[in-house]
Scaffold this active site. Structure first.
Site, PDB file in Angstrom:
ATOM      1  N   ASP A 186      -0.871  -3.705  -2.316  1.00  0.00           N
ATOM      2  CA  ASP A 186      -0.494  -2.957  -3.514  1.00  0.00           C
ATOM      3  C   ASP A 186      -1.691  -2.918  -4.478  1.00  0.00           C
ATOM      4  O   ASP A 186      -2.713  -3.569  -4.264  1.00  0.00           O
ATOM      5  CB  ASP A 186       0.701  -3.657  -4.161  1.00  0.00           C
ATOM      6  CG  ASP A 186       1.360  -2.837  -5.262  1.00  0.00           C
ATOM      7  OD1 ASP A 186       1.064  -1.634  -5.367  1.00  0.00           O
ATOM      8  OD2 ASP A 186       2.171  -3.417  -6.014  1.00  0.00           O
ATOM      9  N   GLU A 228      -5.779   1.060  -5.761  1.00  0.00           N
ATOM     10  CA  GLU A 228      -6.438   2.330  -6.088  1.00  0.00           C
ATOM     11  C   GLU A 228      -7.950   2.187  -6.334  1.00  0.00           C
ATOM     12  O   GLU A 228      -8.648   3.185  -6.092  1.00  0.00           O
ATOM     13  CB  GLU A 228      -5.748   2.976  -7.298  1.00  0.00           C
ATOM     14  CG  GLU A 228      -4.349   3.469  -7.032  1.00  0.00           C
ATOM     15  CD  GLU A 228      -3.344   2.349  -6.818  1.00  0.00           C
ATOM     16  OE1 GLU A 228      -2.420   2.522  -5.990  1.00  0.00           O
ATOM     17  OE2 GLU A 228      -3.490   1.295  -7.453  1.00  0.00           O
TER      18      GLU A 228
END
Length: 926
Positions: free
Chosen positions: A510, A513
């Protein structure tokens, strides 16, 4: 007028008016031919080359008047933005300083602000805007290589005047075009793509692909026409535009939208970002690929292999503009001709998705906020007590000690190892979350991941060469550089050390990005053109560093400016590789951030959605889009992540989620529990039935993933893939198919006990009853009480099912039930792929069974095309045939009489078969 022609058996021609322009002197005409195989689909065009006309200061009034007249002749839909910078009020003076046309939009309701974003541009390119011309061209064994040049620099700094273009016909369905700067080495995306190894030059007798180069603009008329606007190739600004054959455009992930994109002045920004799904926002992944449907059911695809921040602008002409701020222009065109073939051709380039381990396709349960391992364990036990299927239990960040990777809270989660041991004893699995941010504030010698990471120099550096420090859940953090092989080994060592304490089975990566609670770093970022480029795409926050790392941050392979959107892909690759070494089975990884080729290493969930009916609906578009992008193992958080769902919503979402390729229930901290055991008996029973239904269809789903892995097929499939000539299917994203045969029609609205479903022309059978409906291509009302999701079988299909159980390990050992949905002529086909469910590369090493089932002239045959020992443990006990028009007098199984039943709804059932799956058999009736 510019037209293109796609030659097919019907030799259908389409034209689209690009713009009306006054006659201009023809300078010369250049035609470049690229041979295709005789059977290939061909695009062909011819366009004039004209002398550029550059506006000069001090032009006479006649010239100025003529220019204004030319500008007014350009239809609004064909106006390409000459001043796309955000935050600028574009005046006539600013616009004309760029030698562009300035005309305020005629319709206030459709006009954008003067900058032109998401509306008709006020400032747009004239037909004579200077661009590149072809100054040399040479044949190669696979196509052509040429030089492009222009004499006039544009308004973006470091404009490049001379370019090299290479055009390659790599296969009979794939073209590749690379435009590079021969004087400089520019960043190129470091993913492996196949190369062409044809030994002989293409023969002159091939069909030709005509490519014309226009001195006004470079263009490539393949499935596209890029004469509509100039080509830009500056150091930090690359742009080209193309007309489109229709308004039916798909892909271009990741964005929260309908499956079919809106082409009415719609800008889609790509730059990986941690943000809950919302419209008009760059989300977790970047996928510069689109699929376009054409008139008559044909399709083509386009892939720009570029990882820099970019905008993709759709406008109603229809037309599309690619606008990126780095790298090169390296693009592929996939000729189809049908949509399924386009995706196969795309996946052949970016990489086939991995075959998932069998339990990946079961029901997964998670939440942020279990608080203790005992509370998570209690939910698992409750699920068992209620007889609700569950294969995998997950934990979010609350299992960690102070949110630090590779630790667990020895107080609140003291029983975590025991819980995992119990899961394994019940044939269940455990998945844990990992964030990339590594805590940097622990005393030296107390946190091995950071200390060892410093020693091995695995962390991303700032512009001055120091370890870049940001902030995530554990506080101040360093970020591993997954573009470095040294980091992969460090990642493996950390995972192996933790696996010895808690034997996890899969990974949830997770915040990759990568996410940062700061903008850039604790020390800020330099003030230069990398942090503040001449053009910044429409990223959330307005800055490349907004809630992520500095663009100037240094990684092994390049600066973060180029590598940012690749971070999740590279972490997934490192994680999958480590898991293979640790568990010696197929790795299970689910990643939030994604990039093309991600499917080779991980699946994806659709991020931090909300517990709202709209999010239930948009999850279908997300699921279908990622299947187009070569990442079929995808799903949304069932019942929604944030906010508390109504019971009815959670029931309907569980029914839909049972048909996500990846199905997980997950919710946020401080929200009420939303696992199936938390609701009323009625709701709990409905959820249980939906999950048991999924488990019974495991053989179907597993076989679909095999075809995705081997052939690049979609698993969850849009209706238009199977019915490309039916334009009514092009916008459908409230229904979908599993493969080609199983139609899913979920309820997506509150308070209803029916749903309208579109049925393409043909015969469809109710999955549960066998009752048939013959459609002319129409929408039909379907009963949908709270405990039902509508499923229909397409005529001509055979699907294998099994009696479901609490885990897929048990379910997958159950006898098979073959269901045949017969066409009017009594025919049907289907197949089954079977292996041990967990070994790596079983197809590649021939350790599998593959069987074809077919029905014709009242006879079902099973043909074992490939066999291994796993199939010998499975039997076929039941066969049902939908659409048997007359009651048989006799049924034979391998030429022996068998008992059967026949119902008035034309369903023939043969039970107690006891047939070994690994041996051919026949079932016939008369």
């Amino acid at each position: 007028m510019v037209s293109y022609k796609r030659l097919n058996p019907e030799d259908v021609q389409f034209s689209s008016a690009v713009l009306s322009e006054e006659p201009r002197p023809v300078q010369e005409e250049v035609s470049v031919s690229l041979c295709l195989e005789p059977s290939a689909v061909i695009f062909k065009t011819a366009v004039r080359i004209v002398t550029p006309q550059t506006s000069q200061t001090g032009v006479n009034n006649t010239a100025a008047a003529s220019r204004r007249e030319v500008c007014t002749l350009i239809p609004e839909a064909w106006r390409f933005d000459c001043y796309p910078e955000r935050g600028v009020v574009v005046t006539k003076e600013l616009c004309e300083a760029r030698n562009c046309c300035f005309i305020p939009a005629s319709s206030p309701s459709s006009a954008a602000r003067p900058s032109g974003r998401n509306g008709i541009p006020w400032c747009f390119y004239p037909p004579d805007f200077p661009s590149y011309s072809l100054v040399s061209i040479n044949d190669t064994s696979l196509g052509q290589r040429g030089t492009l040049a222009k004499e006039v620099k544009t308004y973006y700094p470091a404009d490049i005047l001379t370019l090299e273009v290479e055009i390659r016909h790599e296969t009979d369905s794939r073209l590749r075009v690379r435009i590079t700067d021969p004087s400089n080495s520019r960043f190129e995306v470091p993913i492996s793509v196949p190369t062409c190894h044809q030994e002989e030059a293409l023969q002159e007798q091939c069909c030709t692909f005509d490519l014309s180069i226009n001195a006004v603009s470079l263009f490539f008329l393949v499935s596209l026409n890029s004469t509509v606007a100039p080509l830009f190739y500056a150091d930090q600004f690359l742009q080209f535009s193309t007309s489109l054959p229709s308004q039916f455009i798909y892909g271009l992930g990741e964005h929260r939208s309908t499956f079919l994109h809106d082409v009415h002045w719609n800008t889609l920004t790509m730059w990986a970002r941690d943000v809950p799904p919302m419209e008009q926002t760059n989300l977790y992944g970047a996928h510069p690929f689109y699929l376009a449907m054409e008139e008559g059911g044909n399709a083509h695809g386009f892939f720009l292999l570029n990882s820099n921040a970019m905008d993709v602008v759709l406008q109603p002409a229809p037309a599309l503009t690619w606008r990126t701020i780095g790298g090169i222009l390296d693009f592929y065109v996939f000729l189809g001709p049908d949509p399924g073939s386009v995706i196969e051709q795309y996946v052949e380039v970016v990489g086939y998705p991995a075959m998932p381990i069998y339990w990946a396709l079961g029901y997964h349960l998670c939440r942020w906020g279990y608080n203790t391992s005992d509370s998570a364990w209690e939910v698992v036990k409750n699920m068992r007590n209620y007889g609700i299927p569950q294969d995998v239990q997950w934990n979010d960040i609350d299992y960690m000690d102070q949110f630090m990777d590779f630790t667990y809270d020895s107080s609140k989660f003291a029983t975590l190892p025991d819980m995992v041991k119990d899961l394994h004893a019940h044939d269940q699995r455990y998945v844990m979350i990992l964030d990339p941010g590594i805590s940097s504030t622990q005393p030296e010698g107390t946190y091995w991941p950071f200390d060892e990471g410093l020693r091995r120099q695995v962390f991303i550096k700032d512009a001055e060469g120091r370890t870049l420090i940001g902030k995530v859940w554990p506080g101040l953090t360093a970020y591993p550089d997954f573009s470095d092989a040294v980091t992969h080994e460090w990642w493996y060592d950390n995972l192996k050390r933790f696996h010895e304490k808690v034997p996890f089975d899969g990974l949830w990566i997770d915040m990759n990005e990568p996410s940062n609670f700061l903008d850039g770093s604790t020390n800020g970022c330099p003030s230069d053109s990398l942090e503040n480029p001449p053009y910044t795409p429409g990223v959330l926050g307005g800055l490349l560093r907004a809630k992520t790392l500095c663009a100037t941050a240094q990684q092994k392979q390049s600066i973060h400016y180029n590598m940012h959107s690749l971070y999740g892909l590279m972490e997934a690759k490192a994680s999958a590789s480590a898991l293979k070494r640790i568990v010696a089975k197929r790795p299970f990884v689910i990643s939030r951030s994604t990039f093309p080729s991600q499917g080779m290493y991980s699946g994806h969930w659709l991020g931090d959605n909300r517990s709202q009916w709209k999010d239930l609906y948009t999850s279908i578009a997300g699921m279908l889009t990622f299947n187009l992008l070569g990442i079929p193992l995808v799903g949304a958080d069932i019942c929604g992540f944030s906010e508390e769902p109504e019971e009815e919503l959670c029931v309907r979402w569980t029914q839909l989620g049972a048909f996500y390729p990846f199905t997980r229930n997950h919710n946020a901290i401080d929200m009420k529990p939303q696992d199936p055991t938390a609701f009323s008996p009625l709701a709990r029973t409905a959820m249980k039935q939906a999950l048991l239904l999924r488990y019974s269809l495991f053989p179907v789903l597993y076989t679909l993933f095999h075809h995705a892995h081997v052939h690049g097929h979609t698993v969850a499939r849009p209706l238009m893939f199977e019915f490309p000539k039916d334009v009514k299917t092009y916008g459908i994203d409230k229904q979908f198919l599993w493969g080609k045969s199983l139609l899913v029609t979920p309820v997506l609205d509150p308070g209803v006990d029916y749903v309208d479903g579109y049925f393409p022309e043909g015969l469809w059978y109710d999955y549960y009853t066998g009752y048939s409906v013959r459609s002319k291509g129409e929408e039909l009302p379907l009963q949908a009480p709270l405990d039902k999701i509508n499923l229909h079988l397409r005529e001509g299909s055979v699907i294998p099912t099994q009696t479901p159980n609490l885990t897929l390990w048990v379910s997958s050992g159950q006898p098979l039930h073959l269901i045949s949905a017969l066409s009017d002529d009594g025919s049907a086909t289907g197949d089954l792929f079977w292996d041990d469910g967990e070994s790596i590369d079983t197809y590649e090493t021939n350790q599998y069974t593959y069987i074809i089932f077919s029905v014709a002239q009242n006879v079902m045959t099973s043909q074992v095309l490939h066999n291994n020992v796993e199939a010998t443990y499975i039997t076929v006990e039941l066969a049902s045939f939908y659409g048997v028009k007359e009651k048989p007098s006799r049924v034979l199984v391998n030429s022996q009489d068998a008992s059967f039943t026949y119902r008035e709804n034309q369903v023939l059932t043969v039970a107690d078969l006891g047939l070994n799956l690994s041996q051919n058999f026949t079932i016939s009736w008369m």
